[in-house]
Design a protein around this motif. Structure first.
Motif, PDB file in Angstrom:
ATOM      1  N   THR A 210     -26.539 -16.135  23.164  1.00 42.33           N
ATOM      2  CA  THR A 210     -27.358 -16.182  21.949  1.00 42.33           C
ATOM      3  C   THR A 210     -28.652 -16.889  22.342  1.00 42.33           C
ATOM      4  O   THR A 210     -28.629 -18.080  22.675  1.00 42.33           O
ATOM      5  N   ILE A 211     -29.766 -16.144  22.334  1.00 45.55           N
ATOM      6  CA  ILE A 211     -31.011 -16.656  22.919  1.00 45.55           C
ATOM      7  C   ILE A 211     -32.158 -16.606  21.910  1.00 45.55           C
ATOM      8  O   ILE A 211     -32.444 -15.556  21.331  1.00 45.55           O
ATOM      9  N   ALA A 212     -32.825 -17.748  21.730  1.00 41.00           N
ATOM     10  CA  ALA A 212     -34.060 -17.804  20.935  1.00 41.00           C
ATOM     11  C   ALA A 212     -35.219 -17.428  21.855  1.00 41.00           C
ATOM     12  O   ALA A 212     -35.342 -17.974  22.958  1.00 41.00           O
TER      13      ALA A 212
ATOM     14  N   CYS B 267     -32.560 -15.550  16.763  1.00 37.65           N
ATOM     15  CA  CYS B 267     -32.035 -15.285  18.112  1.00 37.65           C
ATOM     16  C   CYS B 267     -31.677 -13.815  18.301  1.00 37.65           C
ATOM     17  O   CYS B 267     -31.481 -13.076  17.339  1.00 37.65           O
ATOM     18  N   ARG B 268     -31.572 -13.432  19.561  1.00 35.54           N
ATOM     19  CA  ARG B 268     -31.024 -12.126  19.932  1.00 35.54           C
ATOM     20  C   ARG B 268     -29.737 -12.345  20.726  1.00 35.54           C
ATOM     21  O   ARG B 268     -29.568 -13.371  21.392  1.00 35.54           O
TER      22      ARG B 268
ATOM     23  N   GLN C 126     -32.473 -21.091  14.221  1.00 37.99           N
ATOM     24  CA  GLN C 126     -33.453 -20.353  15.022  1.00 37.99           C
ATOM     25  C   GLN C 126     -33.144 -18.852  14.981  1.00 37.99           C
ATOM     26  O   GLN C 126     -31.981 -18.453  14.850  1.00 37.99           O
TER      27      GLN C 126
ATOM     28  N   THR D 150     -31.979  -9.155  15.428  1.00 40.86           N
ATOM     29  CA  THR D 150     -31.947 -10.615  15.511  1.00 40.86           C
ATOM     30  C   THR D 150     -31.030 -11.170  14.425  1.00 40.86           C
ATOM     31  O   THR D 150     -30.699 -10.487  13.463  1.00 40.86           O
TER      32      THR D 150
ATOM     33  N   GLY E   1     -37.062 -17.851  27.131  1.00 37.18           N
ATOM     34  CA  GLY E   1     -35.913 -17.809  26.235  1.00 37.18           C
ATOM     35  C   GLY E   1     -35.128 -19.102  26.326  1.00 37.18           C
ATOM     36  O   GLY E   1     -35.077 -19.743  27.382  1.00 37.18           O
TER      37      GLY E   1
ATOM     38  N   TYR F 145     -29.290 -18.453  14.141  1.00 38.31           N
ATOM     39  CA  TYR F 145     -28.230 -19.297  14.706  1.00 38.31           C
ATOM     40  C   TYR F 145     -28.812 -20.697  14.878  1.00 38.31           C
ATOM     41  O   TYR F 145     -29.853 -20.870  15.518  1.00 38.31           O
TER      42      TYR F 145
END
Length: 221
Positions: free
Chosen positions: A53-55, A73-74, A71, A65, A35, A68
């Protein structure tokens, strides 16, 4: 007689499909990926939580999702506030568990979990979550979404882990760190694996090993 035969055929057609074969008991059922944290802030309603906020390689339109900075992200809540400096969370690569059922944490839905190491709890001690805590780091050149697995335990993860089956709770006790600061899976710790033993390093698909800064013999969760 013809009517009876027709009814029998229809009943046979409607017979329920046999249940799927049980999944192989393995830590590969847990969907681990690289991530990339694009942003992390303090949770507005919980002093112990960060909201990141993670891709992690999701396709557009995947549940839970949002886009952002171009990308997919979750949003992920982590109980790391006070244990890991907020600046250490910014723009860094981590290892995430991607197929836990999303949960709301003080009003914000968290759709994955960031892996971190902390000292193992000794027998009789309370789990006070005081730390120290170190984030698990994939290799610097690892790409967001790259699959991560334990050597010797490669396989297809489940889409979403069924909380009732307790897959995470079964295998997490085997997640540890070695004297070389590598993250690994100790099969001998998991009684459900019926006498299997050995350490499998946590590696990316491109072959790099995931590590921690300084904690040896730690628990990883």
């Amino acid at each position: 007689p013809q009517k009876e035969k027709k009814e029998k055929k229809e009943k046979q057609k409607r017979a329920p499909a046999p249940p799927p074969a049980p999944a192989v008991l393995s830590p590969c059922l847990i969907d681990l990926r690289v991530g990339h944290i694009l942003k992390a802030i303090k949770h507005p309603e919980a002093d112990s939580l960060y909201v990141s906020t993670i891709a992690m390689g999701d396709k557009p339109g995947t549940d839970d999702t949002a886009e952002y900075e171009g990308q997919i992200c979750r949003t992920v809540c982590s109980g790391l506030n006070g244990l890991v400096p907020l600046e250490e969370m910014q723009g860094r690569k981590v290892v995430v568990v991607c197929n836990l059922k999303p949960v709301k944490m003080r009003g914000i839905k968290s759709s994955a979990m960031v892996l971190a190491a902390s000292p193992k709890i000794k027998e009789g001690e309370a789990d006070d979550h005081k730390g120290p805590v170190e984030l698990v780091s994939p290799p610097a050149d690892a790409k967001a979404g790259e699959r991560v697995y334990f050597e010797g335990w490669q396989g297809e993860p489940e889409k979403v882990l069924n909380p009732k089956k307790k897959v995470w709770e079964t295998f997490q006790p085997g997640f540890t760190t070695t004297d070389a600061l590598e993250v690994a899976f100790d099969a001998g710790v998991v009684k459900e694996l019926e006498g299997k033993s050995g350490l499998g390093k946590l590696v990316t698909e491109s072959g790099g090993v995931c590590t921690v800064k300084s904690l040896t013999g730690a628990q990883v969760r």
